[in-house]
Design an enzyme around this catalytic site. Structure first.
Site, PDB file in Angstrom:
ATOM      1  N   ASP A 230       0.829  -1.190   0.000  1.00  0.00           N
ATOM      2  CA  ASP A 230       0.000   0.000   0.000  1.00  0.00           C
ATOM      3  C   ASP A 230       0.875   1.256   0.000  1.00  0.00           C
ATOM      4  O   ASP A 230       2.043   1.215   0.407  1.00  0.00           O
ATOM      5  CB  ASP A 230      -0.907   0.024   1.235  1.00  0.00           C
ATOM      6  CG  ASP A 230      -1.921  -1.111   1.240  1.00  0.00           C
ATOM      7  OD1 ASP A 230      -2.275  -1.593   0.156  1.00  0.00           O
ATOM      8  OD2 ASP A 230      -2.340  -1.520   2.345  1.00  0.00           O
ATOM      9  N   ARG A 231       0.297   2.354  -0.410  1.00  0.00           N
ATOM     10  CA  ARG A 231       1.029   3.622  -0.528  1.00  0.00           C
ATOM     11  C   ARG A 231       1.787   3.977   0.756  1.00  0.00           C
ATOM     12  O   ARG A 231       2.935   4.422   0.716  1.00  0.00           O
ATOM     13  CB  ARG A 231       0.028   4.732  -0.885  1.00  0.00           C
ATOM     14  CG  ARG A 231       0.641   6.120  -1.019  1.00  0.00           C
ATOM     15  CD  ARG A 231      -0.460   7.173  -1.168  1.00  0.00           C
ATOM     16  NE  ARG A 231       0.103   8.506  -1.301  1.00  0.00           N
ATOM     17  CZ  ARG A 231       0.289   9.136  -2.458  1.00  0.00           C
ATOM     18  NH1 ARG A 231      -0.048   8.546  -3.585  1.00  0.00           N
ATOM     19  NH2 ARG A 231       0.797  10.343  -2.491  1.00  0.00           N
TER      20      ARG A 231
END
Length: 326
Positions: free
Chosen positions: A136-137
């Site tokens: 995820d970011r």
């Protein structure tokens, strides 16, 4: 980027045609089909041969794969990341927080892919971005990048076969048991493109194994008012947790820990103290501004040499500050 592979044929492989031999090396049908028009792509003892050629003991089979152009629609940009390891076939990077892997409308040029394109542009090497695992970011840590078609093909097969082993570190709310397994199916939450949830009826199998490495009890000097508003750093205490995934569902660790009452600190999707609204997009007085999740260790077999590979990325500073109580 060009990569040349050489194989010396043993008695065990004698009698196989080239197609069968390379399929045994996990070359995909797509790669083999792309080689057929190129008379330099498959050589036996320095001479071009067709896929039907029967290999003999002592033959030297050479294959050549080439990416003549870099990834289209990925603009090179000096986006930072740390290189943990690099050879002809794989690149292991330590991704920082706040960095998506691939460009999108909201972030067209500040992703890891843009940084990789820049990294190889500075070397004058055409490069196609092929990230094998995903993060995820706002999750930090280790990622495998394949540097050619063959290594990508082998690693993708290994990922599907669950032969790439990932260990994460997380800081979760409250005191988890010393160890355990969460076996709860996960599905997309109805009405949301991003959020996931535990769903016994619609969900896909998801299994997370955890081990509590440490517990940090609640602050003893917090006033009742600060505890009630959730403004202290350590209201319920928190746990440093080591996690291994048996499956790889989107947001799996975040959903599983939140569902069991131990959401990750900083998680703006699954921790109630960190949920963002249009009126209050960035909650104040909270100790970390992203989910406290780190891809800590990677173990896999090298796609070409067969060597056992093990890598570890140090825990990032924002998570260290939480553990120190800064």
């Amino acid at each position: 980027m060009e990569r040349i592979f050489r194989y010396e044929i043993t008695e065990q492989d004698a009698g196989k045609d080239i197609h069968e031999f390379l399929r045994g090396k996990k070359y995909s049908r797509h790669i083999l089909a792309s080689m057929k028009p190129d008379k330099t792509a498959i050589l036996v003892n320095g001479v071009h041969e067709f896929m039907c050629y029967k290999l003999q003991t002592g033959d030297v089979l050479q294959t050549r794969v080439v990416d003549p152009k870099s990834s289209v629609n990925i603009r090179p940009a000096p986006v930072p990341f740390s290189v943990i390891y690099e050879d002809e076939d794989v690149l292991i990077v330590d991704k920082p927080a706040g960095q998506a892997i691939h460009p999108a409308i909201s972030h067209p040029a500040d992703t890891l892919a843009n940084g990789l394109a820049w990294y190889y542009q500075q070397k004058g090497i055409p490069f196609v971005v092929r990230c094998i695992n995903r993060l995820d970011r706002d999750t930090t840590g280790l990622l495998i990048v394949a540097k050619n078609l063959v290594s990508a093909c082998v690693l993708e097969q290994d990922l599907l076969a669950r032969n790439i082993h990932r260990t994460y570190l997380a800081i979760a709310e409250g005191e988890l048991p010393e160890s355990g397994t969460i076996n709860l199916p996960i599905a997309r939450k109805e009405g949301s493109l991003i959020e996931r949830c535990v769903d016994e009826d619609r969900g896909d199998r998801a299994v997370t194994h955890f081990f509590r490495k440490g517990y940090y009890p609640p602050a003893t000097n917090a006033s009742p008012e600060s505890v009630s508003t959730g403004s202290v750093k350590n209201r319920n205490g928190y746990s440093l947790v080591q996690l291994k995934l048996e499956t790889g569902r989107t947001h799996q660790i975040r959903v599983h820990l939140s569902h069991t009452g131990h959401p990750l600190l900083g998680d703006t999707l699954y921790h109630p103290d960190y949920l963002r609204t249009p009126e209050d997009p960035i909650p104040e007085g909270l100790p970390i501004n992203r989910q406290a999740l780190h891809s800590w260790q990677l173990e896999f077999t090298h796609p070409i040499t067969g060597e056992a590979m093990h890598f570890e990325a140090p825990i990032p500073e924002d998570m260290r500050k939480l553990l120190r109580g800064d």
